[in-house]
Design a protein around this motif. Structure first.
Motif, PDB file in Angstrom:
ATOM      1  N   GLN A 174       0.837  -1.188   0.000  1.00 46.60           N
ATOM      2  CA  GLN A 174       0.000   0.000   0.000  1.00 46.60           C
ATOM      3  C   GLN A 174       0.874   1.240   0.000  1.00 46.60           C
ATOM      4  N   THR A 175       0.401   2.263  -0.687  1.00 51.13           N
ATOM      5  CA  THR A 175       1.047   3.567  -0.655  1.00 51.13           C
ATOM      6  C   THR A 175       0.219   4.445   0.261  1.00 51.13           C
ATOM      7  N   GLN A 176       0.862   5.025   1.246  1.00 52.63           N
ATOM      8  CA  GLN A 176       0.138   5.812   2.239  1.00 52.63           C
ATOM      9  C   GLN A 176       0.726   7.205   2.357  1.00 52.63           C
ATOM     10  N   SER A 177       0.023   8.045   3.077  1.00 54.34           N
ATOM     11  CA  SER A 177       0.417   9.432   3.224  1.00 54.34           C
ATOM     12  C   SER A 177       1.086   9.677   4.574  1.00 54.34           C
ATOM     13  N   HIS A 178       2.017  10.617   4.597  1.00 54.89           N
ATOM     14  CA  HIS A 178       2.684  11.018   5.828  1.00 54.89           C
ATOM     15  C   HIS A 178       1.708  11.681   6.793  1.00 54.89           C
ATOM     16  N   ALA A 179       0.572  12.145   6.281  1.00 61.72           N
ATOM     17  CA  ALA A 179      -0.431  12.809   7.134  1.00 61.72           C
ATOM     18  C   ALA A 179      -1.003  11.866   8.189  1.00 61.72           C
ATOM     19  N   GLY A 180      -0.919  10.570   7.957  1.00 68.06           N
ATOM     20  CA  GLY A 180      -1.401   9.622   8.951  1.00 68.06           C
ATOM     21  C   GLY A 180      -0.426   9.404  10.090  1.00 68.06           C
ATOM     22  N   ILE A 240       4.324   1.857   2.007  1.00 67.18           N
ATOM     23  CA  ILE A 240       5.276   2.909   1.691  1.00 67.18           C
ATOM     24  C   ILE A 240       4.606   4.213   2.080  1.00 67.18           C
ATOM     25  N   VAL A 241       5.209   4.925   3.025  1.00 68.33           N
ATOM     26  CA  VAL A 241       4.643   6.197   3.499  1.00 68.33           C
ATOM     27  C   VAL A 241       5.393   7.322   2.797  1.00 68.33           C
ATOM     28  N   LEU A 242       4.655   8.067   2.003  1.00 73.33           N
ATOM     29  CA  LEU A 242       5.241   9.168   1.252  1.00 73.33           C
ATOM     30  C   LEU A 242       5.333  10.413   2.128  1.00 73.33           C
ATOM     31  N   GLY A 243       6.380  11.167   1.944  1.00 69.87           N
ATOM     32  CA  GLY A 243       6.553  12.391   2.711  1.00 69.87           C
ATOM     33  C   GLY A 243       7.711  13.203   2.163  1.00 69.87           C
TER      34      GLY A 243
END
Length: 57
Positions: free
Chosen positions: A7-13, A50-53
């Motif tokens: 999964q691709t996730q957001s740094h906002a989490g 993968i947490v994008l930021g």
């Protein structure tokens, strides 16, 4: 070869900022769901995120 879930996730989490409470809340829920899936499905299915930021230099 084991099945995989990525999964691709957001740094906002991870570090919520700004006024977007609902967005950060939903992203934190996805992060938590990924951890639960990894715990419950291992070792038969590999679950990764993968947490994008932004990267500070």
């Amino acid at each position: 070869m084991h099945p995989k879930n990525q999964q691709t996730q957001s740094h906002a989490g991870v570090r919520p900022k700004g006024a977007s409470v609902l967005y950060s809340e939903s992203k934190a829920a996805l992060n938590h769901m990924t951890k639960l899936l990894a715990f419950n499905l291992s070792p038969h299915i590999r679950v990764n995120a993968i947490v994008l930021g932004l990267i500070r230099q």
